[in-house]
Design a protein around this motif. Structure first.
Motif, PDB file in Angstrom:
ATOM      1  N   GLU A   1       0.805  -1.228   0.000  1.00  0.00           N
ATOM      2  CA  GLU A   1       0.000   0.000   0.000  1.00  0.00           C
ATOM      3  C   GLU A   1       0.832   1.271   0.000  1.00  0.00           C
ATOM      4  OE1 GLU A   1      -2.247  -0.005   3.696  1.00  0.00           O
ATOM      5  OE2 GLU A   1      -0.490   0.787   4.746  1.00  0.00           O
ATOM      6  N   TRP A   2       2.122   1.177   0.242  1.00  0.00           N
ATOM      7  CA  TRP A   2       2.942   2.389   0.361  1.00  0.00           C
ATOM      8  C   TRP A   2       4.369   2.049  -0.050  1.00  0.00           C
ATOM      9  CZ3 TRP A   2       1.604   7.370   1.690  1.00  0.00           C
ATOM     10  CH2 TRP A   2       2.651   8.247   1.947  1.00  0.00           C
ATOM     11  N   ALA A   3       4.830   2.645  -1.107  1.00  0.00           N
ATOM     12  CA  ALA A   3       6.197   2.420  -1.599  1.00  0.00           C
ATOM     13  C   ALA A   3       6.492   0.929  -1.709  1.00  0.00           C
ATOM     14  CB  ALA A   3       7.214   3.120  -0.689  1.00  0.00           C
ATOM     15  N   GLU A   4       5.565   0.182  -2.278  1.00  0.00           N
ATOM     16  CA  GLU A   4       5.722  -1.274  -2.373  1.00  0.00           C
ATOM     17  C   GLU A   4       6.419  -1.638  -3.675  1.00  0.00           C
ATOM     18  OE1 GLU A   4       4.705  -4.108  -0.214  1.00  0.00           O
ATOM     19  OE2 GLU A   4       6.174  -4.786  -1.685  1.00  0.00           O
ATOM     20  N   PHE A   5       7.439  -2.466  -3.565  1.00  0.00           N
ATOM     21  CA  PHE A   5       8.203  -2.907  -4.729  1.00  0.00           C
ATOM     22  C   PHE A   5       7.560  -4.134  -5.378  1.00  0.00           C
ATOM     23  CE2 PHE A   5      11.429  -5.952  -6.210  1.00  0.00           C
ATOM     24  CZ  PHE A   5      12.047  -5.229  -7.219  1.00  0.00           C
ATOM     25  N   ASN A   6       6.883  -4.949  -4.567  1.00  0.00           N
ATOM     26  CA  ASN A   6       6.378  -6.246  -5.038  1.00  0.00           C
ATOM     27  C   ASN A   6       4.880  -6.175  -5.345  1.00  0.00           C
ATOM     28  OD1 ASN A   6       5.603  -8.866  -5.457  1.00  0.00           O
ATOM     29  ND2 ASN A   6       6.456  -9.664  -3.540  1.00  0.00           N
ATOM     30  N   PRO A   7       4.507  -6.180  -6.611  1.00  0.00           N
ATOM     31  CA  PRO A   7       3.086  -6.021  -6.949  1.00  0.00           C
ATOM     32  C   PRO A   7       2.213  -7.170  -6.437  1.00  0.00           C
ATOM     33  CG  PRO A   7       4.365  -6.621  -8.902  1.00  0.00           C
ATOM     34  CD  PRO A   7       5.357  -6.338  -7.813  1.00  0.00           C
ATOM     35  N   TRP A   8       2.797  -8.323  -6.167  1.00  0.00           N
ATOM     36  CA  TRP A   8       2.019  -9.469  -5.688  1.00  0.00           C
ATOM     37  C   TRP A   8       1.438  -9.206  -4.303  1.00  0.00           C
ATOM     38  CZ3 TRP A   8       2.346 -14.741  -7.974  1.00  0.00           C
ATOM     39  CH2 TRP A   8       2.906 -14.728  -9.255  1.00  0.00           C
ATOM     40  N   GLN A   9       1.946  -8.213  -3.609  1.00  0.00           N
ATOM     41  CA  GLN A   9       1.418  -7.861  -2.287  1.00  0.00           C
ATOM     42  C   GLN A   9       0.152  -7.000  -2.390  1.00  0.00           C
ATOM     43  OE1 GLN A   9       2.194  -8.682   0.780  1.00  0.00           O
ATOM     44  NE2 GLN A   9       4.191  -9.654   0.606  1.00  0.00           N
ATOM     45  N   VAL A  10      -0.093  -6.437  -3.571  1.00  0.00           N
ATOM     46  CA  VAL A  10      -1.140  -5.423  -3.670  1.00  0.00           C
ATOM     47  C   VAL A  10      -2.567  -5.990  -3.555  1.00  0.00           C
ATOM     48  CG1 VAL A  10      -2.132  -3.603  -5.124  1.00  0.00           C
ATOM     49  CG2 VAL A  10       0.363  -3.820  -4.918  1.00  0.00           C
ATOM     50  N   PRO A  11      -2.921  -7.083  -4.250  1.00  0.00           N
ATOM     51  CA  PRO A  11      -4.326  -7.526  -4.171  1.00  0.00           C
ATOM     52  C   PRO A  11      -4.781  -7.857  -2.750  1.00  0.00           C
ATOM     53  CG  PRO A  11      -3.220  -8.557  -6.028  1.00  0.00           C
ATOM     54  CD  PRO A  11      -2.155  -7.842  -5.241  1.00  0.00           C
ATOM     55  N   MET A  12      -3.954  -8.594  -1.995  1.00  0.00           N
ATOM     56  CA  MET A  12      -4.376  -8.948  -0.630  1.00  0.00           C
ATOM     57  C   MET A  12      -4.356  -7.724   0.274  1.00  0.00           C
ATOM     58  SD  MET A  12      -5.672 -11.417   1.091  1.00  0.00           S
ATOM     59  CE  MET A  12      -6.488 -10.644   2.494  1.00  0.00           C
ATOM     60  N   SER A  13      -3.462  -6.786  -0.026  1.00  0.00           N
ATOM     61  CA  SER A  13      -3.452  -5.537   0.733  1.00  0.00           C
ATOM     62  C   SER A  13      -4.809  -4.838   0.601  1.00  0.00           C
ATOM     63  CB  SER A  13      -2.343  -4.634   0.196  1.00  0.00           C
ATOM     64  OG  SER A  13      -2.375  -3.386   0.837  1.00  0.00           O
TER      65      SER A  13
END
Lengths: 172, 180
Positions: free
Chosen positions: B113-125
């Protein structure tokens, strides 16, 4: 005692309701781990998680967690009919070569075993009454049948508060 | 007591994990379970060094929901640490906390959600707060150290004294950018 959803909950109730029983009607895969939290909170008491093959298969990772935690007062007993009995008797993994006792052994359990006769169940009961160096997991192989069900209360708040009162804790 | 030493000079801004540890100890937390997250690493180290608290490393986050219920049946308070990706693993097991009205305190570090490098973290976030609320948890959120400490203090009271099921989301902005 903590019983896994489905037949283990009915089986535990069928031998007599008890304030020290916590019956699950859901939370599949959680029975042994509820047993772990309870065993860690009450190290002076023996805790038995009574569950089925389907329920324990959903909590396979929990066997590793319990193996690492290594409680000396927790036993898991799996009543294994090699089927998902609640949903129409579909075959489960344990009738197709998956051995829960081998998994528990590999996870560092102190003792494991599989029993198939009533005489062996009697000996298992005596063994469970003895102290242990760590968690134990035993499988009781049973026929895939649907005997009449003995249903405990489905009110988890009631069962929880009754259980805690049994240990001397007041309800909130 | 075998608690690790707290830094007496620590202030909320620079050492919020120590403050969380102090709050959870004051709330008489006796069991802690976790799937690791870099943002929780200091708190995990402090609890692991504390012989008055039993810690369990989990293979998947929902195990901690069950352990927390068992701990409460046995008269102990517990806390569960995870990152936001683990929340999705917990949903069905949260039925246990919700229908049994078991006290539950989860501290969730946010990814994606903030300065994230790994897009795979975004959906569950994106799904973290709505899915927790859908299963019946109260979600509280903090993005500054000061707010986090007050939030966790209040969440601990709600959980352990009012039998509520609470997830505190710790904003990724607070945790800082992961270095790759």
């Amino acid at each position: 005692m903590v019983s896994g959803l489905g037949s283990p909950t009915y089986d535990l109730h069928s031998v007599g309701d008890h304030d020290g029983n916590f019956y699950l009607w859901g939370a599949m895969g959680g029975a042994a781990l509820i047993g772990l939290g309870l065993a860690q909170a009450q190290p002076g008491k023996r805790v038995l998680a009574l569950t089925g093959d389907g329920e324990q298969l959903m909590g396979l990772g929990g066997i590793a967690t319990i193996g690492v935690a290594r409680p000396r007062n927790l036993d898991i007993v799996v009543i294994d009919n090699q089927h998902f009995g609640e949903t129409g008797m579909q075959a489960s993994h344990t009738g197709r070569g998956v051995d829960l006792t081998a998994i528990a052994t590999a996870c560092g359990f102190a003792a494991t075993g599989t029993v198939r006769t009533l005489e062996e169940v009697q000996r298992l009961a005596a063994q469970i009454a003895e102290s242990a160096d760590g968690p134990r997991l035993f499988v009781i192989k049973v026929l895939a049948e649907n005997p009449p069900r003995s249903l405990p209360s489905r009110d988890a708040v009631f069962i929880k508060n009754r259980f805690r009162a049994h240990l001397g804790f007041a309800a909130a | 007591m075998h608690s690790p030493q707290l830094n007496p000079e620590a202030r909320a801004g620079d050492d919020w994990p120590s403050e969380l540890y102090r709050i959870l100890k004051a709330a008489d937390v006796r069991q802690m379970s976790y799937v690791p997250d870099a943002g929780h690493s200091q708190l995990i180290r402090m609890f692991s060094a504390d012989r008055d608290v039993v810690t369990n490393v989990l293979t998947t986050e929902e195990e901690g929901i069950a352990i927390a219920a068992g701990a409460w049946l046995g008269g102990q308070r517990s806390v569960l640490l995870m990152q936001s990706s683990g929340v999705g693993n917990c949903i069905n097991m949260l039925s246990l906390s919700a229908i049994g009205r078991f006290p539950l305190l989860m501290l969730v570090t946010m990814r994606g959600e903030w300065a994230e490098f790994n897009p795979w973290q975004v959906p569950m976030s994106r799904a973290t707060q709505p899915s927790l609320e859908a299963i019946g948890l109260k979600v509280m959120r903090a993005d500054t150290a000061e707010d986090l400490i007050e939030t966790v203090e209040s969440a601990a009271s709600l959980a352990y004294e009012s039998d509520q099921q609470i997830a505190v989301l710790i904003g990724q902005r607070l945790i800082g950018k992961k270095k790759w």
